[in-house]
Design a protein around this motif. Sequence first.
Motif, short mmCIF file in Angstrom:
data_model
loop_
_atom_site.label_atom_id
_atom_site.label_comp_id
_atom_site.label_asym_id
_atom_site.label_seq_id
_atom_site.Cartn_x
_atom_site.Cartn_y
_atom_site.Cartn_z
N HIS A 10 24.02 -6.67 42.33
CA HIS A 10 23.03 -6.28 43.33
C HIS A 10 22.87 -4.76 43.38
CE1 HIS A 10 24.02 -10.39 44.63
NE2 HIS A 10 22.80 -10.40 45.13
N ASP A 11 21.64 -4.32 43.64
CA ASP A 11 21.34 -2.90 43.81
C ASP A 11 20.16 -2.81 44.78
OD1 ASP A 11 20.57 -0.25 43.66
OD2 ASP A 11 20.88 -0.09 41.48
N PHE A 12 20.41 -2.27 45.96
CA PHE A 12 19.39 -2.18 47.00
C PHE A 12 18.92 -0.74 47.23
CE2 PHE A 12 22.21 -5.79 48.04
CZ PHE A 12 21.29 -6.82 47.90
N SER A 13 19.17 0.14 46.25
CA SER A 13 18.78 1.54 46.41
C SER A 13 17.26 1.68 46.30
CB SER A 13 19.44 2.39 45.32
OG SER A 13 18.93 2.03 44.04
N ALA A 14 16.76 2.78 46.84
CA ALA A 14 15.32 3.06 46.77
C ALA A 14 14.86 3.14 45.32
CB ALA A 14 15.01 4.36 47.52
N ALA A 15 15.62 3.85 44.49
CA ALA A 15 15.21 4.04 43.09
C ALA A 15 15.15 2.71 42.35
CB ALA A 15 16.19 4.99 42.39
N HIS A 16 16.16 1.88 42.54
CA HIS A 16 16.16 0.60 41.83
C HIS A 16 15.07 -0.33 42.36
CE1 HIS A 16 17.37 -3.48 40.62
NE2 HIS A 16 17.72 -2.85 39.52
N THR A 17 14.81 -0.27 43.65
CA THR A 17 13.75 -1.10 44.23
C THR A 17 12.41 -0.78 43.59
OG1 THR A 17 14.94 -1.22 46.33
CG2 THR A 17 12.59 -1.72 46.38
N ARG A 18 12.10 0.49 43.46
CA ARG A 18 10.82 0.90 42.86
C ARG A 18 10.78 0.51 41.38
NH1 ARG A 18 6.44 3.96 43.96
NH2 ARG A 18 7.11 4.31 46.12
N LEU A 19 11.88 0.78 40.67
CA LEU A 19 11.95 0.41 39.25
C LEU A 19 11.75 -1.10 39.08
CD1 LEU A 19 14.61 1.53 36.67
CD2 LEU A 19 14.26 -0.91 37.08
N SER A 20 12.38 -1.88 39.95
CA SER A 20 12.31 -3.34 39.86
C SER A 20 10.89 -3.84 40.06
CB SER A 20 13.25 -3.96 40.90
OG SER A 20 13.24 -5.37 40.81
N VAL A 21 10.20 -3.30 41.06
CA VAL A 21 8.82 -3.74 41.32
C VAL A 21 7.90 -3.34 40.17
CG1 VAL A 21 6.82 -3.44 42.83
CG2 VAL A 21 9.07 -3.85 43.83
N GLU A 22 8.05 -2.10 39.67
CA GLU A 22 7.23 -1.66 38.53
C GLU A 22 7.46 -2.57 37.32
OE1 GLU A 22 4.96 0.59 38.63
OE2 GLU A 22 5.46 2.08 40.16
N ARG A 23 8.71 -2.94 37.09
CA ARG A 23 9.04 -3.83 35.98
C ARG A 23 8.44 -5.22 36.18
NH1 ARG A 23 15.22 -5.01 35.67
NH2 ARG A 23 14.54 -6.22 37.47
N SER A 24 8.50 -5.72 37.43
CA SER A 24 7.92 -7.04 37.71
C SER A 24 6.40 -7.02 37.49
CB SER A 24 8.24 -7.45 39.15
OG SER A 24 9.62 -7.69 39.31
N LEU A 25 5.74 -5.93 37.88
CA LEU A 25 4.30 -5.81 37.65
C LEU A 25 3.99 -5.91 36.15
CD1 LEU A 25 3.51 -2.89 40.13
CD2 LEU A 25 2.65 -5.24 40.33
N GLN A 26 4.79 -5.24 35.33
CA GLN A 26 4.57 -5.29 33.88
C GLN A 26 4.84 -6.69 33.34
OE1 GLN A 26 7.22 -2.17 32.42
NE2 GLN A 26 5.49 -0.77 32.17
N ARG A 27 5.95 -7.26 33.73
CA ARG A 27 6.30 -8.59 33.22
C ARG A 27 5.27 -9.64 33.61
NH1 ARG A 27 12.76 -8.98 34.80
NH2 ARG A 27 13.60 -7.88 32.99
#
Length: 269
Positions: free
Chosen positions: A104-121
């Motif tokens: 798990h990673d609930f940091s601001a940076a990882h949250t933004r990275l995760s959403v950007e990655r989901s948009l691409q996928r």
Amino acid sequence: MKTLHDLHRPLGALGINVSPLGLGTVKLGRDQGVKYPNGFTIPDDVEAQMLLKLARDLGINLIDTAPAYGRSEERLGPLLRGQRKDWVIVSKVGEEFEAGQSRHDFSAAHTRLSVERSLQRLETDFIDLVLVHSDGNDLNVLNNCGVYQTLAALKREGKIRGFGFSGKTVEGGLLALQDGDCAMVTYNLNEQGEKPVLDYAAAHGKGVLVKKALASGHVCLSPGVDPVRASFELLFDHPGVTGAIVGTINPLHLAHNVATAAAVIRRQP
């Protein structure tokens, strides 16, 4: 054939209408570390395409995925090409699944990275709803990590339409709904401890999606009682429930679930 086309309902105050059943897609991407009574084989692309078409034909427009669901998101991108307007997509942040292990990673940076990655996928410009995949320490995640503030910023930027929390405690669900748009809660014939979250959502016009609505296939009832019908009667009797996510890859189960939900919501025998 009973369908859900005319039974869509508002997802909180987001201006999005969703079917009362959503298709969970963990089984499209991951077969390790999942708690189901029976083993299963991940469907190939043709089988997955047929399942998605069946869901759409049955009136389902809600689809639930997550980075923690293995290859689910990256498979859904190509599978849903040309159909973006037909689906309300729910994804998550906060949990990763790699080499058979969750972290798990609930940091601001990882949250933004995760959403950007989901948009691409997912091959999309926006995700309808992003939920925090809690590790169970709900209040710590909400109070001490940057995840919720970052999701609020992503909503203002138009990258997500709404955000919320998939937690494991009443306190977490209630706190999450104060600032968020939707909570995902466990509510079924075996577990009803999170009912106060449903009550709050009903009173405040927030969305609630139910996970484990069929207790992941573990519901046991007296002989002659249809566990799916009994489960849906419990769920849809509560005004706070927007919809339930069911994770079947069996077309017959999917059709039965839809017919049963439609009958229950319409109060038909």
